[in-house]
Design a protein around this motif. Structure first.
Motif, short mmCIF file in Angstrom:
data_model
loop_
_atom_site.label_atom_id
_atom_site.label_comp_id
_atom_site.label_asym_id
_atom_site.label_seq_id
_atom_site.Cartn_x
_atom_site.Cartn_y
_atom_site.Cartn_z
N VAL A 1 100.48 50.92 102.58
CA VAL A 1 99.58 52.07 102.74
C VAL A 1 98.33 51.89 101.89
N VAL A 2 98.52 51.50 100.63
CA VAL A 2 97.39 51.35 99.71
C VAL A 2 96.46 50.23 100.17
N LEU A 3 97.03 49.06 100.44
CA LEU A 3 96.21 47.93 100.89
C LEU A 3 95.59 48.19 102.25
N GLY A 4 96.39 48.79 103.16
CA GLY A 4 95.87 49.08 104.49
C GLY A 4 94.70 50.03 104.45
N LEU A 5 94.78 51.05 103.60
CA LEU A 5 93.70 52.02 103.49
C LEU A 5 92.46 51.39 102.87
N ALA A 6 92.66 50.59 101.81
CA ALA A 6 91.53 49.95 101.14
C ALA A 6 90.80 48.98 102.07
N ILE A 7 91.57 48.15 102.79
CA ILE A 7 90.95 47.17 103.69
C ILE A 7 90.30 47.86 104.88
N ALA A 8 90.93 48.93 105.38
CA ALA A 8 90.34 49.66 106.51
C ALA A 8 89.00 50.28 106.11
N ILE A 9 88.92 50.84 104.91
CA ILE A 9 87.66 51.42 104.44
C ILE A 9 86.60 50.33 104.30
N LEU A 10 87.01 49.17 103.81
CA LEU A 10 86.07 48.05 103.68
C LEU A 10 85.57 47.59 105.04
N LEU A 11 86.47 47.48 106.00
CA LEU A 11 86.07 47.02 107.34
C LEU A 11 85.26 48.07 108.10
N ASN A 12 85.35 49.32 107.65
CA ASN A 12 84.59 50.39 108.30
C ASN A 12 83.22 50.61 107.66
N HIS A 13 82.92 49.85 106.60
CA HIS A 13 81.65 50.03 105.90
C HIS A 13 80.49 49.68 106.82
N PRO A 14 79.47 50.53 106.90
CA PRO A 14 78.38 50.29 107.86
C PRO A 14 77.56 49.04 107.57
N ASP A 15 77.55 48.58 106.31
CA ASP A 15 76.74 47.41 105.95
C ASP A 15 77.50 46.10 106.06
N LEU A 16 78.76 46.14 106.44
CA LEU A 16 79.56 44.92 106.53
C LEU A 16 79.15 44.11 107.75
N VAL B 1 100.92 45.04 106.76
CA VAL B 1 99.62 45.63 106.43
C VAL B 1 98.68 45.69 107.63
N PRO B 2 98.57 44.63 108.47
CA PRO B 2 97.62 44.68 109.59
C PRO B 2 97.82 45.88 110.52
N MET B 3 99.07 46.28 110.77
CA MET B 3 99.31 47.41 111.65
C MET B 3 98.73 48.69 111.07
N LEU B 4 98.91 48.89 109.76
CA LEU B 4 98.37 50.08 109.12
C LEU B 4 96.85 50.02 109.03
N ILE B 5 96.30 48.83 108.83
CA ILE B 5 94.84 48.69 108.84
C ILE B 5 94.28 49.17 110.18
N THR B 6 94.92 48.75 111.26
CA THR B 6 94.45 49.13 112.60
C THR B 6 94.50 50.65 112.80
N MET B 7 95.59 51.27 112.37
CA MET B 7 95.74 52.72 112.54
C MET B 7 94.76 53.48 111.66
N PHE B 8 94.60 53.04 110.41
CA PHE B 8 93.66 53.72 109.51
C PHE B 8 92.22 53.53 109.97
N LEU B 9 91.92 52.35 110.49
CA LEU B 9 90.56 52.08 110.96
C LEU B 9 90.22 52.98 112.15
N ALA B 10 91.19 53.19 113.03
CA ALA B 10 90.97 54.10 114.16
C ALA B 10 90.73 55.52 113.66
N GLY B 11 91.50 55.94 112.63
CA GLY B 11 91.30 57.27 112.05
C GLY B 11 89.95 57.41 111.37
N LEU B 12 89.51 56.38 110.67
CA LEU B 12 88.22 56.42 109.98
C LEU B 12 87.06 56.53 110.97
N GLN B 13 87.19 55.86 112.09
CA GLN B 13 86.11 55.90 113.08
C GLN B 13 86.03 57.26 113.78
N GLY B 14 87.07 58.07 113.63
CA GLY B 14 87.04 59.41 114.21
C GLY B 14 86.43 60.45 113.29
#
Length: 300
Positions: free
Chosen positions: A88-103, A175-188
């Motif tokens: 959960v911790v790593l998935g959330l951190a990486i999802a936030i990083l991948l969702n950064h607009p400047d990445l 971790v990748p599965m949680l990254i995908t789910m968190f990333l979908a939530g962040l984009q919403g």
């Protein structure tokens, strides 16, 4: 009017015939084995004595009074929470990083992070077995080269480190599965909220704690419950990687049930264990559906 009714009945019959094979397959591979295991859990059936003699709740009482069963449950909880919290911790951190607009190269990085989830479980188990092998493992080589270790460590053969390596392998794969789910939530989450927070002078931490985390919490809860169900019932990785050893240090509840049924040849008791696990998972599945319903209402 009568013609329309006949047409609707014919269409309904055709639809039933189309999905009937799927129903039969599900019944054959899910419902029937589950019902058979339920019936067997009330019998004294074993390979040595293949008779379906009814024994009532004897198997359940024997299992619930067995210290080995509760030790296996404890190891399952250690394995589950030890895997879930870092995921959960790593998935959330990486999802936030991948969702950064400047990445830059977002598509490339999002494709790469999902790769561990695509690797078969058996392959993951063998990779980590070789990585942490006491003679040929690369981890011992690196740690000895850095003078962290003076001599090779039998990571998987040591009852004090085997569970840690098992958890590490499961974290890497999950971790990748949680990254995908968190990333979908962040984009919403609407970007207007972040812009308003920035105008109000909120720094990065405040935007995360006041905007991101509260709005993402339903996704985190649902993903966590779903991952808990999968991990608690996970058999493949622990069995292939450690076989429940050494000295039963990684013998989780599914492995305990398997050994009770197929090593001790007490099929009735093994079926009783699986039924107890089924009840536990039904409880968490009910929690999952409640949280999912609340999430659907929240996001409309």
């Amino acid at each position: 009017m009568s013609g329309n009714r006949k047409k609707k009945n014919r269409t309904s019959t055709q639809g039933t015939l189309l999905y009937m094979p799927a129903i039969l397959i599900i019944f054959g591979i899910v419902v029937y084995p589950m019902l058979y295991a339920l019936v067997m859990s009330f019998t004294g059936y074993s390979v040595r004595k293949p008779v379906m003699n009814f024994v009532g709740m004897t198997n359940y009482i024997k299992i619930l009074q067995d210290a080995s069963f509760w030790q296996a449950v404890g190891r399952s909880l250690i394995f589950t929470f030890g895997s879930l919290i870092p995921q959960v911790v790593l998935g959330l951190a990486i999802a936030i990083l991948l969702n950064h607009p400047d990445l830059r190269f977002k598509g490339l990085f999002r494709g790469l992070v999902i790769m561990p989830w695509l690797v078969p479980t058996v392959a993951v188990a063998m990779i980590f077995r070789w990585m942490f092998h006491d003679i040929y493992g690369i981890m011992n080589y690196i740690l000895m080269d850095l003078h962290v270790l003076k001599e090779p460590v039998a990571w998987i053969a040591n009852e004090h480190t085997a569970m840690f390596i098992l958890i590490l392998a499961n974290v890497w794969r999950g971790v990748p599965m949680l990254i995908t789910m968190f990333l979908a939530g962040l984009q919403g989450i609407p970007s207007d909220l972040y812009e308003a927070g920035q105008i109000d002078g909120a720094n990065g931490w405040k935007r995360f704690s006041k905007i991101t985390l509260p709005l993402l919490m339903p996704v985190v809860m649902v993903s966590g419950i779903l991952r808990f169900i999968w991990t608690f019932n996970f058999y493949d990785l622990p069995w292939v990687m450690t076989g429940g050893g050494p000295a039963e240090a990684t013998q989780t509840t599914p492995i305990y049930a398997y050994r009770r049924a197929f090593s001790s040849y007490r099929m009735g008791e093994g079926s009783a264990i699986t039924m107890i696990l089924f009840v536990i998972l039904i409880i968490f599945a009910a929690i999952y559906f409640i949280l999912k319903k609340r999430q659907d209402k929240l996001y409309g």
